[in-house]
Design an enzyme around this catalytic site. Structure first.
Site, mmCIF file in Angstrom:
data_model
loop_
_atom_site.group_PDB
_atom_site.id
_atom_site.type_symbol
_atom_site.label_atom_id
_atom_site.label_comp_id
_atom_site.label_asym_id
_atom_site.label_seq_id
_atom_site.Cartn_x
_atom_site.Cartn_y
_atom_site.Cartn_z
ATOM 1 N N ARG A 191 -18.002 11.202 -73.859
ATOM 2 C CA ARG A 191 -17.612 10.040 -74.667
ATOM 3 C C ARG A 191 -16.457 10.500 -75.539
ATOM 4 N NH1 ARG A 191 -21.348 5.831 -77.890
ATOM 5 N NH2 ARG A 191 -21.349 5.053 -75.750
ATOM 6 N N ASP A 251 -19.080 -8.317 -78.390
ATOM 7 C CA ASP A 251 -19.201 -6.919 -78.816
ATOM 8 C C ASP A 251 -18.672 -6.853 -80.249
ATOM 9 O OD1 ASP A 251 -19.450 -4.132 -78.900
ATOM 10 O OD2 ASP A 251 -17.688 -3.741 -77.642
ATOM 11 N N CYS A 279 -23.409 -5.298 -75.723
ATOM 12 C CA CYS A 279 -23.666 -3.923 -75.272
ATOM 13 C C CYS A 279 -24.470 -3.123 -76.292
ATOM 14 C CB CYS A 279 -22.353 -3.225 -74.977
ATOM 15 S SG CYS A 279 -21.246 -3.154 -76.385
ATOM 16 N N ARG A 287 -29.177 0.574 -68.532
ATOM 17 C CA ARG A 287 -28.271 1.730 -68.607
ATOM 18 C C ARG A 287 -28.937 2.940 -67.940
ATOM 19 N NH1 ARG A 287 -24.557 2.127 -72.699
ATOM 20 N NH2 ARG A 287 -23.964 4.015 -71.588
#
Ligand code: CP
Ligand code: NVA
Length: 303
Positions: A102, A220, A260, A288
């Site tokens: 990430r 989001d 999300c 996920r």
């Protein structure tokens, strides 16, 4: 598929294959019939930003497949400062079988992939969040939606998650209307890439127009990780783009609501909508785990 840095790494057939594999893995997990296809294999997880869902689902996913995961906070290993990104990639490739990262800049995850001899997964960058979009569209697919006839309205920021949703929608034939304040549209190169794939993308600044007749409404946060210094300007720009019960009334009666997570309750979405009957946010979060197990198996040649 050698790496999974972007939805652009997927072909249409691969998406369908991943949906079926994810469904199978989810059913097996529910039945507690694990199997250990990844016994003795391991993943390095590098995080330049915080995470709940991505970290837990990758760690638990590797464990459930019989492997293990090593969490590496970027500042602790001096990712790109103590040691160059290519050197980190070369070293990790000697110890682990797969790397997830990430990162702030998408170029960092691309550099990792260029210098690693093992597969690299993008666990969110400034440009994309491909694992998220895959789990999201699986969530719609498993509910029986015909994705080629589905209309999705994106309300809010044209950000990383929006980019991956748009690109995956182009592969599944899902029509997307993106509604953002002026200046916060998705990147034009992403919109062009979607259209080149045959994707149906409409851009608007009118939230009500975007959600009219939509089957799915997705939002989001207005301020993504790394944009904290833009807080005031963004909060002002996005005021009219909250997903609330008034906006939902303009959508079709059965429209699903997606996010999300993490959500900033009371900003981009109200409690009533996030916790309401149309919300599928916890299914997205759960999926996920299952979708990423599918991605790992495909990348390691075991799926
Ligand atoms: N949706 C998502 O990626 O959540 P985290 O930031 O908690 O990983
Ligand atoms: N757009 C958000 C997504 C978090 C999962 C961010 O980048 O912070």
């Amino acid at each position: 598929m050698k790496h999974f840095l972007s939805i652009r790494d997927l072909e249409r057939d691969e998406v369908q294959r991943l949906f079926r594999l994810t469904a199978e893995l989810k059913a097996r997990q529910k039945a507690r019939e694990g199997g250990v296809p990844l016994a003795g294999r391991s993943m390095a997880l590098i995080f330049e930003k915080p995470s709940l869902r991505t970290r837990v689902t990758f760690e638990v996913g590797m464990f459930q497949l019989g492997g293990s995961a090593v969490y590496l906070a970027a500042q602790e290993i001096g990712f790109g400062t103590r040691e160059t990104v290519p050197d980190v990639a070369r070293n990790l490739s000697r110890w682990v079988d797969i790397v997830t990262a990430r990162v702030f800049a998408h170029g960092t995850v691309e550099a990792l992939a260029r210098h690693a001899s093992v597969p690299v997964i993008n666990g969110l960058s400034d440009l994309e969040h491909p694992c998220q979009a895959l789990a999201d569209f699986f969530t719609l697919w498993e509910r029986g939606l015909d994705l080629s006839r589905t209309r999705l309205a994106w309300v809010g920021d044209g950000n990383n998650v929006c980019h991956s949703v748009l690109l995956l929608a182009a592969l599944t034939g899902t029509a997307v209307t993106v509604c953002t304040p002026p200046g916060y549209e998705p990147h034009p190169a992403v919109v062009d890439a979607c259209r080149a794939l045959g994707g149906r993308v409409t851009l608007t600044v009118e939230a009500r127009e975007a959600v009219e007749g939509a089957d799915v409404i997705y939002t989001d946060v207005w301020i993504s990780m790394g944009q904290e210094q833009e807080r005031e300007r963004r909060q002002e720009a996005f005021q009219r783009y909250q997903v609330n019960e008034t906006l939902l009334r303009f959508a079709g009666g059965q429209a699903l609501v997606m996010h999300c997570l993490p959500a900033h309750r009371g900003e981009e979405i109200t409690d009533a909508v996030l916790d309401g009957p149309r919300s599928v946010v916890l299914d997205q979060a759960e999926n996920r785990l299952h979708a990423q197990k599918g991605i790992i198996l495909r990348l390691l040649g075991d799926g």
